[in-house]
Design an enzyme around this catalytic site. Structure first.
Site, PDB file in Angstrom:
ATOM      1  CG  ASN A  42      -0.227  -0.160   2.428  1.00 42.22           C
ATOM      2  OD1 ASN A  42       0.721  -0.782   2.614  1.00 42.22           O
ATOM      3  ND2 ASN A  42      -1.021   0.825   3.534  1.00 42.22           N
ATOM      4  CD  GLU A  68       9.592  -1.228  13.060  1.00 49.60           C
ATOM      5  OE1 GLU A  68      10.558  -0.864  12.522  1.00 49.60           O
ATOM      6  OE2 GLU A  68       9.439  -2.563  12.984  1.00 49.60           O
ATOM      7  CD  GLU A 112       5.166  -0.680  11.381  1.00 51.02           C
ATOM      8  OE1 GLU A 112       6.077  -0.092  12.267  1.00 51.02           O
ATOM      9  OE2 GLU A 112       4.666  -0.289  10.525  1.00 51.02           O
ATOM     10  CB  CYS A 146      -2.257  -0.072   8.333  1.00 52.06           C
ATOM     11  SG  CYS A 146      -1.042   1.130   8.659  1.00 52.06           S
TER      12      CYS A 146
END
Ligand code: NAD
Ligand code: 6OD
Length: 519
Positions: A188, A500, A287, A321
């Site tokens: 993405n 992160e 993630e 996301c």
């Protein structure tokens, strides 16, 4: 827009004039040359040893734009071996400042070759040029700049310890790289999300083998040229193309010389990877997916909230996301809000991503469009009202060969509906009314996911109160995707493992070892 030194990065609607003429030709000319994306191993572009290739298809037209070498387990093995040599060789022996200077040069070189990265990214994803110009490519550069600066300034931990002889001891911690890091990426935000992991991994002294998404091989391949141009030693950055199970992705996660896996993608893929790496007890940073709520209170700045939520729902065709798929709107403004959001959705312009006027691209593939459309259908079956959208737009040749879908707004579903529970990852949201803060909070938290939330209110006491109670890793108040790259980024629940960003990335990509010196 971007301050690479401090790490502040604000999503803005920057649109500059550019050479539309040159870039459009790819879309409108079916005879455009098909590119070759090869593997990048030990500083060289190579074919896959088995000779296999797969097609890279434009989501804008459905035409093949590149042939991609598919790495097998032997190729992954060669890439990992090269990375291991570099880790102990030229890269490992280089001084920290020299290493970080080179990474800062990578950032500069991405900016110097901006249009090539732009073209490769848009070719693979079909995202509008305005977005790719403002977000994807500059963030690719910013990730390298930020971590080059940050690692230079990481403080050391030390303690003076009392001993019985009165002379004491000095304890200090050193940071060492993990070794070869496997980086597995989604489609993405290909360059942004890959460099978000590659930059800190390299800054900490690791070497990497990257497995880009099979849908978006372009910018990872191009980055190999940049690495060579600035003098990053061979083997530090390697790229193996391919798929997940039974292909390059799985081979990378299974490789015994890969010290850690950093992964962005779907939750169920994360779960599969976790099982594979369990035998090697390897650290993972994940993630994963989201089903993010946005809560809009009646006291919000109405126009700002509508504009912000339109962006958080439809940006990148809903394929971020962090996008809001569940909207909770306080009842007094519910009807007006839905109507205003629908107006925004209807104004989105689909088509040629290289045109400045295009504001929404296609979904990444026909397969993903099938999935999104199946949720549009499910919403109907579950009893939703479709306020706008719900189908495939008619855009004419060549775009009808692409993977476009209409931006879609749903209302009227019970909170138990699958459409409200499952991540769709498309330009779609369900809007639910609420009557109290507690009710909104309960609905927002009624999910296994926990990536992010957005709150729209002018009552900042309420915003702080709710931000502490929403079970997510990131909450934006009166904004969305406003990034400071030093901040902790990651999800709770099934949205991820670890954090992160800034020092949190350094903590993942390096290992602390303590040295105790008796004085
Ligand atoms: P995906 O999980 O299908 O694929 C991601 C990568 O994993 C690809 O490179 C794929 O080839 C590889 N892969 C698949 N199966 C594998 C296996 N068994 N072993 C090793 N590698 C494997 O995800 P996607 O469809 O590319 O991306 C969309 C998803 O990513 C959405 O769920 C989205 O929410 C999530 N995402 C999360 C974040 C975040 O920061 N939390 C960011 C971007 C995307
Ligand atoms: O901005 C970032 O650093 C980041 N990891 C964004 C993730 C977006 C998900 O699609």
């Amino acid at each position: 827009m971007l301050d690479v030194t401090s790490g502040r990065f604000q999503l803005t609607d920057i649109i500059e004039s550019m050479n539309d003429q040159l870039l459009q030709s790819e879309i409108h000319n079916p005879q455009s040359a098909i590119k070759d994306y090869r593997l990048f191993i030990d500083g060289s572009y190579v074919d896959a040893s088995g000779g296999n290739t797969f097609e890279d298809v434009s989501p804008v037209t459905g035409r093949v734009i590149a042939r991609v070498a598919e790495a097998n387990a032997d190729d992954v093995d060669r890439a990992v071996a090269a990375a291991k040599r570099a880790r102990h060789g030229a890269w490992g022996k280089m001084g920290v400042n020299a290493r970080l200077d080179l990474l800062a040069r990578v950032a500069d070189r991405i900016m110097e070759r901006f249009d090539e990265f732009l073209e490769a990214e848009i070719g693979d994803t079909g995202k509008p040029v305005s977005w790719a110009k403002a977000i994807d490519i500059p963030r690719g550069a910013a990730n390298f700049k930020l971590f080059a600066n940050l690692v230079r300034n990481v403080p050391n931990e030390s303690y003076q310890t009392d001993t019985e002889d009165g002379l004491g001891a000095l304890n200090y911690a050193i940071r060492v790289p993990l070794g070869v890091v496997g980086v597995i990426c989604p489609w993405n935000l290909p360059l942004l999300l890959m460099t978000w992991k590659v930059a800190p991994a390299l800054a900490c002294g690791n070497t990497v083998v990257v497995k880009p998404s099979e849908e978006t091989p372009g910018t990872a391949t191009l980055l190999g040229e940049v690495m060579n141009e600035v003098g990053i030693p061979p083997g530090v950055y390697n790229v193996v193309h391919g798929f997940g199970p039974g292909s390059a992705g799985e081979a990378l996660t299974k490789h015994p010389d890969v010290a850690a896996i950093t992964f962005t993608g779907e939750t169920r893929t994360g779960s599969a990877i976790m099982k594979t790496v369990a035998d090697g007890v390897k650290p993972v940073s994940f993630e994963l997916g989201g089903k993010n709520p946005a809560i809009i209170f009646a006291d919000a700045d109405f126009d700002a909230a509508v504009a912000g939520v339109a962006r958080s729902t439809f940006a990148n065709c809903g394929q971020v996301c962090l996008c809001s798929e569940r909207l909770y709107v306080e009842r007094p403004i519910f009807d007006r809000f839905v109507e205003a959001l629908a107006e925004r959705a209807k104004k989105l312009r689909m088509g040629d991503p290289f045109q400045q006027s295009t504001t929404m691209g296609p979904l990444i593939s026909k397969g993903h469009r099938e999935k999104v459309l199946s949720y549009y259908q499910l919403a109907r079956e579950e009893g939703a009202t479709i306020v706008t959208g719900g189908g495939i737009p008619k855009l004419g040749d060549p775009f009808d060969g692409g993977s476009f879908v209409e931006p879609t707004i749903l209302t009227g579903l019970p909170e138990s509906a699958r459409v409200i529970k499952e991540e769709i990852f498309g330009p779609v949201c369900h809007v639910q009314p609420f009557d109290s803060e507690d009710e909104a909070l309960a609905m927002a938290n009624d999910t296994e996911y926990g990536l992010c939330s957005a709150l729209w209110t002018q009552n900042l006491s309420r915003a702080h109160r709710l931000a502490a109670q929403i079970d997510v890793g990131i909450t934006w108040v009166n904004s969305w995707f406003l990034r400071d790259l030093r901040t902790p980024f990651g999800g709770t629940g099934i949205s991820g493992i670890g954090r992160e960003g800034g020092i949190h990335s350094v903590n993942f990509y390096s290992e602390l070892r303590n040295v105790c010196v008796k004085l």
